[in-house]
Each structure stands twice: as C-alpha cells, then as structure tokens.
Write an enzyme that holds these catalytic residues in place. Structure first.
Site, short mmCIF file in Angstrom:
data_model
loop_
_atom_site.label_atom_id
_atom_site.label_comp_id
_atom_site.label_asym_id
_atom_site.label_seq_id
_atom_site.Cartn_x
_atom_site.Cartn_y
_atom_site.Cartn_z
N HIS A 1 0.85 -1.21 0.00
CA HIS A 1 0.00 0.00 0.00
C HIS A 1 0.88 1.26 0.00
O HIS A 1 0.64 2.19 -0.77
CB HIS A 1 -0.91 -0.04 1.23
CG HIS A 1 -1.64 1.25 1.49
ND1 HIS A 1 -2.94 1.47 1.09
CD2 HIS A 1 -1.24 2.40 2.10
CE1 HIS A 1 -3.31 2.69 1.45
NE2 HIS A 1 -2.30 3.28 2.07
N GLU A 2 1.91 1.26 0.85
CA GLU A 2 2.79 2.44 0.92
C GLU A 2 3.57 2.62 -0.38
O GLU A 2 3.77 3.75 -0.84
CB GLU A 2 3.74 2.35 2.12
CG GLU A 2 3.05 2.26 3.49
CD GLU A 2 2.10 3.42 3.76
OE1 GLU A 2 2.33 4.51 3.23
OE2 GLU A 2 1.12 3.21 4.51
N HIS B 1 1.53 4.47 -2.80
CA HIS B 1 1.58 5.94 -2.68
C HIS B 1 2.76 6.49 -3.50
O HIS B 1 2.67 7.54 -4.11
CB HIS B 1 1.75 6.36 -1.22
CG HIS B 1 0.48 6.30 -0.43
ND1 HIS B 1 -0.69 6.91 -0.85
CD2 HIS B 1 0.17 5.71 0.76
CE1 HIS B 1 -1.65 6.70 0.04
NE2 HIS B 1 -1.15 5.97 1.03
N GLU C 1 -5.86 7.05 -1.03
CA GLU C 1 -5.85 5.81 -0.24
C GLU C 1 -6.46 4.66 -1.04
O GLU C 1 -5.93 3.54 -1.04
CB GLU C 1 -6.61 6.00 1.07
CG GLU C 1 -5.97 6.99 2.02
CD GLU C 1 -4.50 6.69 2.31
OE1 GLU C 1 -4.13 5.51 2.37
OE2 GLU C 1 -3.72 7.66 2.44
N ASP D 1 -4.54 1.29 -2.03
CA ASP D 1 -5.13 -0.01 -1.71
C ASP D 1 -5.20 -0.89 -2.97
O ASP D 1 -4.84 -2.07 -2.94
CB ASP D 1 -6.54 0.16 -1.14
CG ASP D 1 -6.53 0.54 0.34
OD1 ASP D 1 -5.43 0.54 0.95
OD2 ASP D 1 -7.61 0.84 0.89
ZN LIG Z 1 -2.17 5.26 2.73
#
Ligand SMILES: [Zn+2]
Length: 425
Positions: free
Chosen positions: A280-281, A284, A358, A362
């Site tokens: 997930h990071e 980003h 987000e 995800d």
């Molecule tokens: Zn996040």
C-alpha cells in the site's frame, strides 16, 4: 456603519459559525455511533469482538467530549486575543521598544506564536496522560513528552524564525511584489524539508532501523524488488516509544523516498499482512501522491500569500482590529489566527482527494499481492487495535477523515479484485 466597523462582528460570526458547525458534526457523529453501539454491526461481526467494539465506541465518545471542551476553550482564547485589543497594543509597545526592523518584527510574531501555544499545553498533556492512558494507548513518559516540546520549540527557533525574518526582509527588498518572492522562498523551504526531514528531523524524535533479518525481511525485499522500490529505504520506527497506536507511512520523493513501518504494526500483523501494508505504501510512491500533494499545497500557499498581501493594503481591515495601517505584520498575524475559520469549510475537498489516494494505494497493493485478503486482514487488525470509529456519520468523516472507513476500503478492495479477475481472464 463604516467598513471597519463590521470587521470584528464578521470575524466573530466566522469563528462562531465554525464552532457551531463542529458541534453539529459532533452531534451527528455521536448519534450515528450510539445508534450502532448495541451490537457489533453485521459488516464487522467476524472482524471484531463485542468487548473491543464497545471499547471503540467508548473511545470515540470520550475523544469527542474532550474535543468539545478543547475547541470551546480555544474559541474563547481566540476571541479574547482578537477582540480585547491586546494585539495592537502589544505590537505598538514592541515597536516602541525594539524598532520595526524585519528581525524585530519576526521576533514579535514568533513571540506571539509561542505565547498563544501555551494555553493548549494542559490539553495536550491531558490527551496523552489521561485520555490515551485510560484506553491503554499511552507509552509516553513525562520526560519524553517534555523533551518533544523542547525539541519542537528548538526547531521552530532554528527553522521557523529565520524563515519569518526572510519574508519580512523581502517586503523591504522587493516592495509590493514581495508575496510572490515569499511564496517562492517558502515553497523552496518546503521542498528542502520534504527531503531533509526524514534524514535530519525525524531521527531527533524516533529511532529508525533497517528491517530486521529473517523471513519477513526476505518477503518484503522481494516485494520491493517486484515493484521497483529501493529496499534500502524501508525502515522500522520505534513508535512504541510514545504510543501503542500502529501505523505506516510513506514520505519524501525521488531518491529521498522512505517507507516507515511502526514497530507496533510489526507486532500486530502477520507477515503477509505486513507485506500488504508495505505494498500500500509503495502504491503511494508509484502513484506519485507526494508530488501531487506538494503541488496542491503550493497552489494554496500562493493563494494565502496573495490574500495576506491584499489584506495588508486594506486600511479598513487593519482599523477594524485596532491596528494602525501599514506593514504586513498585522495581516500576517490576523491571517494566522483566522485562517482556520476559513479553511475548515474546504477540508472535505482536501480529505476527498486524500481518500482517493488511499483507494489508489489499496488497489495497487491488491494488484501487487495478486489478492486482497492480506490487506483486508491488515486493515481490520489496524482499525481494531487503534479502536477506530467503525460507524462515523458520513458528513463527519467527510470533514475529518483523511482515510476511508474500514467498510468503504473493504468494499472497494473486493470490487477491485473482481475487476482484476475479470480483466485477467
Ligand atoms: Zn495510505
């Protein structure tokens, strides 16, 4: 009534309007939470046991009660500071004693900032050592707490004060177009900080260590390799030094990027779940969320400086608050004090954008993992362990939540993976 005569009542109305809106949002949220509080909602039945759910409801309500007291106190302080005439008198006294040089004015603004931060200290103390303590989150010692304040103050002296002086110097050097240059300087400062903060500032507060040896390390390095992320920049932070809350975040850009996993998170999650959080990071990073946020912040910063410059030329605005016309110090001061009453109304826009990021991260994680269950498991654990509010009112989450709720994220992930499978076939 002259224009300057309506300035104070208008400011009072703005402050009250924000306070009232916040209370209304609180009320809606409390009702929404209480309406679901009897039993664990169907969607979370297999996620969370009744005792933990009851505790999360209690935590949400306790934070809201505390928030109301704090916001009301803040409003009272702001009203006294703005409407008592203490600011113009303090400025006059200060100029009489120390002159009007950029350094003196920077010292004045800095001093006002320090004084106004003091009334909030008991609240910050209470939040950490009473509220967080009561729900088993606090691990901060009073020594660490005071050291954090001292370090924050030292950083403000070293970084904030010279920047403030530079902005005031620009008015002397450049004249009416100072705000464009000031914008450029602050933006440059922000960019440098994005790069330097993870290296120079964050280590002042926490210890960062490389991933520990073992099977987890191998798994995470393989993920980094697969997704083209530089593995050296994955680090573990001793978040447990202050709190049992768990988290992970991505910071910096380009060569200076860094993903930080809290040690508390590493203890709570299984290996595949930690891998999903890392994915997930990395999402980003891959979706370039930091440069996008910086562009947004640059645009709003430009707008803010333009407004300050414009206000500094409005005699009615200065007179309304009791200041003598001229200079940018009152405009800077008043914008800093009143800015929040305006930006509050735009917070749903910023949060909407952040929640979109987000969802993107995800979706990236599910794709990188080729399944959504690990991330869903991780999110459930994180929301549970942090006693997050599982049933916020939509308006409330719109104003305050930078992340979607657990059920929103699960729904998006499950829909996304069905699409993945369809696309794969
Ligand atoms: Zn996040």
């Amino acid at each position: 009534m002259s224009l300057s005569g309506v300035v104070m009542p208008a400011a009072g109305a703005l402050i009250l309007a924000r306070w009232a809106a916040e209370r209304r949002l609180d009320h809606l949220n409390r009702r929404s939470v209480l309406a679901h509080s009897g039993t664990v909602p169907e969607a979370f039945k297999e996620t969370i046991d009744a005792a933990t759910y009851a505790k999360s409801v209690e935590y949400t309500l306790a934070k809201a009660r505390f928030g109301t007291i704090e916001a009301t106190f803040d409003m009272a302080v702001l009203a006294v500071v703005l409407f008592s005439g203490v600011l113009p008198r303090a400025l006059e006294w200060f100029m009489g004693r120390f002159g009007e040089s950029a350094w003196a004015m920077a010292a004045f603004l800095f001093g006002v900032g320090v004084v106004l931060s003091l009334p909030g200290l008991p609240f910050a103390w209470h939040a950490q050592f009473r509220l967080e303590e009561r729900f088993g989150f606090n691990t901060t010692t009073p020594k660490v707490w005071w050291l954090d304040r001292l370090k924050g103050f030292a950083l403000a002296v070293v970084l904030g004060f010279p920047l403030l002086a530079l902005i005031l110097k620009l008015v002397e050097w450049i004249g009416p177009a100072w705000w464009l240059w000031a914008w450029g300087c602050v933006l440059g400062f922000e960019l440098v900080m994005v790069v330097l903060a993870p290296v120079l500032i964050m280590p002042l507060f926490n210890k960062f260590t490389p991933l520990p040896e073992g099977s987890l390390r191998g798994r995470l390095l393989a993920l980094a390799d697969r997704t083209g992320f530089r593995a050296r920049s994955i680090q573990v932070m001793d978040g447990s030094k202050r709190s049992r809350h768990s988290n992970a975040f991505f910071t910096g850009f380009g060569r200076f990027r860094k993903i930080v996993l809290f040690d508390t998170l590493m203890q709570q999650l299984s290996e595949p779940q930690i891998e999903a959080v890392l994915a997930h990071e990395i999402g980003h990073y891959k979706k370039r969320h930091i440069p996008k946020m910086l562009a947004w912040s640059a645009a709003s910063l430009l707008g803010s400086f333009y407004i300050v410059a414009w206000l500094s030329r409005q005699a009615w605005f200065y007179q309304g608050f009791g200041f003598a016309p001229g200079g940018i110090v009152p405009a800077l001061l008043l914008s800093a004090l009143l800015g929040g009453t305006m930006t509050f109304w735009f917070s749903p826009v910023g949060h909407w954008w952040s929640r979109r990021h987000e969802y993107e991260a995800d979706a990236f994680a599910a794709q990188a993992m080729k399944e959504a269950q690990s991330l869903i498991g991780a999110l459930r654990k994180i929301y549970e362990k942090n006693l997050a509010n599982l049933t916020p009112h939509p308006l409330y989450s719109g104003f305050y939540y930078s992340h979607p709720t657990l059920s929103e994220r699960e729904k998006a992930l499950l829909e996304g993976t069905t699409e993945l499978e369809v696309a794969g076939k």
